[in-house]
Design a protein around this motif. Structure first.
Motif, PDB file in Angstrom:
ATOM      1  N   VAL A  49       0.833  -1.202   0.000  1.00 33.85           N
ATOM      2  CA  VAL A  49       0.000   0.000   0.000  1.00 33.85           C
ATOM      3  C   VAL A  49       0.867   1.251   0.000  1.00 33.85           C
ATOM      4  O   VAL A  49       0.616   2.210  -0.754  1.00 33.85           O
ATOM      5  N   LYS A  50       1.890   1.261   0.814  1.00 35.66           N
ATOM      6  CA  LYS A  50       2.791   2.419   0.878  1.00 35.66           C
ATOM      7  C   LYS A  50       3.467   2.653  -0.465  1.00 35.66           C
ATOM      8  O   LYS A  50       3.524   3.793  -0.968  1.00 35.66           O
TER       9      LYS A  50
ATOM     10  N   ALA B 139      -5.380   4.948   2.605  1.00 32.51           N
ATOM     11  CA  ALA B 139      -4.387   5.639   1.777  1.00 32.51           C
ATOM     12  C   ALA B 139      -4.991   6.242   0.517  1.00 32.51           C
ATOM     13  O   ALA B 139      -4.262   6.792  -0.310  1.00 32.51           O
ATOM     14  N   GLY B 140      -6.308   6.134   0.361  1.00 38.02           N
ATOM     15  CA  GLY B 140      -6.961   6.704  -0.809  1.00 38.02           C
ATOM     16  C   GLY B 140      -6.895   5.840  -2.051  1.00 38.02           C
ATOM     17  O   GLY B 140      -7.104   6.327  -3.166  1.00 38.02           O
ATOM     18  N   LEU B 141      -6.640   4.551  -1.869  1.00 30.68           N
ATOM     19  CA  LEU B 141      -6.557   3.638  -3.004  1.00 30.68           C
ATOM     20  C   LEU B 141      -7.867   2.889  -3.184  1.00 30.68           C
ATOM     21  O   LEU B 141      -8.589   2.628  -2.223  1.00 30.68           O
TER      22      LEU B 141
ATOM     23  N   ALA C 163      -8.237   9.547  -5.647  1.00 32.26           N
ATOM     24  CA  ALA C 163      -9.010   8.320  -5.873  1.00 32.26           C
ATOM     25  C   ALA C 163     -10.449   8.554  -5.481  1.00 32.26           C
ATOM     26  O   ALA C 163     -10.742   8.984  -4.372  1.00 32.26           O
ATOM     27  N   THR C 164     -11.351   8.327  -6.399  1.00 35.54           N
ATOM     28  CA  THR C 164     -12.781   8.405  -6.106  1.00 35.54           C
ATOM     29  C   THR C 164     -13.404   7.102  -6.529  1.00 35.54           C
ATOM     30  O   THR C 164     -13.041   6.516  -7.531  1.00 35.54           O
ATOM     31  N   ALA C 165     -14.359   6.635  -5.749  1.00 37.23           N
ATOM     32  CA  ALA C 165     -14.902   5.292  -5.952  1.00 37.23           C
ATOM     33  C   ALA C 165     -15.505   5.114  -7.333  1.00 37.23           C
ATOM     34  O   ALA C 165     -15.507   4.044  -7.888  1.00 37.23           O
TER      35      ALA C 165
END
Length: 427
Positions: free
Chosen positions: A61-62, A115-117, A422-424
């Motif tokens: 993720v990082k 993390a916005g992913l 990041a947006t769903a």
């Protein structure tokens, strides 16, 4: 008109000119300098090996966030096993050293979302086992329901003479597959046998119902080759589907041949046999797509496909053009793993044309490319108008001794100059 009135009128006219000029400049700026980070999917295929520990997930993720990616396709069903808790399939053997409560999918969802992913569950649909190393868990699909496995024509008659419940059945199929490991990845479950498709659908339904995934990514939604599925169950289904539509003379002739020839119906009706197998694979994709949308309406459905539409249909019985026309995918991922730049352009252009209004995420075989070649392919795909890119794979680019240690960093700086929002709903 008074002097003051003329000044007011001139000022108003000047204001209108300024508004028009500003709008024109803004319009030109948008056209000249688009910002793909607002809409572009920047994804990594993540093999299950990178989900084996909490530490490896944190590193994943990082790394993804720092290097400008916004989406992870994480492999949670690799070979008929589960990289999540409470599933219907055996817990992956790679997780047996971890605490019983360790849930890789939940862990990557929590960390990734923080993390916005976007996190998509990558599910291998038909490929369910390696042939080289058979599953150790006796509750695995290949032991519980061996008759559901796809069979190649080459040994169809031989396997028909073996009781599917005996160890010799799976053993014979595995040994044959091992001799062709360059082209057949392992053992596949059939998209034709009704009980098998019910099972596959139940796996997907259970996962998307319990986990807040942003999408589901289907891989291996295909036959190993057009010489599959010659299993007894698949041929029985074909016979049942077509027998009532045949002229009496044709039906009597095929029925007479069948006791001595398992392939009487497929060989006697080759065009219908091919169409039937194509249709059953499409029906399974349709069913899985509907399940995802019913259980989690906001989740995107993407499918990894052979990049050449004709080759996919003819050799893999993977009719992804029909899938797109029927709206069975929000995005397709043509696996354009070529090392030739011109061929990459051809494949992505063709996929883009075939997809129409549907999103295309260009699959890039970065494991075969230098960082510069990957960057060039990303820029090319962007120029061709795709909706995103997916690199194969995170694991090969971070764990292989052949990959530069800063591979993702080099790609991120050159192709993704800033971490994208990041947006769903974006893709």
């Amino acid at each position: 008109m008074s002097f003051d009135g003329r000044i007011a009128r001139a000022a108003a006219a000047l204001a209108i000119v300024l508004v028009v000029w500003v709008a024109a400049v803004a319009h030109v700026t948008v056209i000249a300098s688009p910002d793909p980070s607002n809409t572009e999917t920047r994804a990594l295929w993540v093999l299950r090996s990178s989900l084996a520990t909490p530490q490896s997930i944190a590193t994943l993720v990082k790394s993804a966030r720092e290097h400008g990616f916004n989406t992870l396709l994480v492999q949670v069903r690799g070979r008929g096993d589960a990289y999540y808790l409470g599933g219907m399939e055996p817990r992956a053997s790679e997780l047996l050293r971890q605490p019983d409560n360790f849930d890789p999918l939940a862990t990557v969802l929590d960390a990734g979302h923080a993390a916005g992913l976007r996190i998509h569950a990558w599910i291998n649909v038909n490929l369910v086992s390696s042939a080289t190393e058979l599953p150790s868990a006796r509750e695995h699909l290949i032991y519980r329901h061996p008759s559901w496995l796809m069979v190649p024509r080459d040994i169809g008659q031989q396997l028909a003479a073996i009781d599917s419940e005996s160890p010799g059945y799976v053993g014979t199929l595995a040994r044959w597959t091992r001799t062709r490991s360059a082209e057949i990845e392992g053992l596949y479950v059939s998209p034709i046998v009704p009980e098998a498709t019910d099972y596959t659908d139940s796996i997907v339904r259970d996962l998307v119902r319990r986990y807040p995934v942003d999408g589901v990514h289907f891989d291996y939604a295909r036959y190993p080759s057009d010489r599959f599925d010659y299993s007894r169950g698949a041929i029985r289904e074909f016979r049942s589907a077509v027998r009532g539509t045949l002229p009496d003379t044709t039906r009597r002739d095929l029925d007479a041949q069948e006791p001595d020839d398992l392939f009487a119906y497929p060989d006697g009706l080759p065009d219908q046999w091919r169409s039937f197998r194509l249709a059953r694979m499409t029906a399974l994709v349709d069913r899985l797509h509907a399940t995802v949308k019913r259980e989690r309406p906001g989740a995107l459905v993407s499918i990894a496909v052979a990049p050449d539409l004709q080759e996919a249909r003819q050799q893999r019985l993977q009719d992804w053009g029909a899938w797109l026309n029927a709206g069975l995918a929000d995005a397709i991922c043509p696996m354009a793993y070529t090392t030739e730049a011109a061929r990459f352009v051809e494949q992505i252009t063709a996929a883009r044309d075939a997809a129409g209004s549907r999103a295309v995420w260009a699959g890039i075989g970065s494991y075969r490319l230098t960082p510069k070649e990957t960057i060039d392919n990303i820029l090319t795909a962007r120029r061709l108008g795709v909706s995103g890119v997916v690199l194969f794979s995170y694991d090969s680019l971070t764990s292989s001794s052949q990959a530069p240690p800063d591979y993702l960093s080099l790609v991120g700086r050159a192709a993704f100059t800033a971490p994208p929002p990041a947006t769903a709903g974006s893709r």
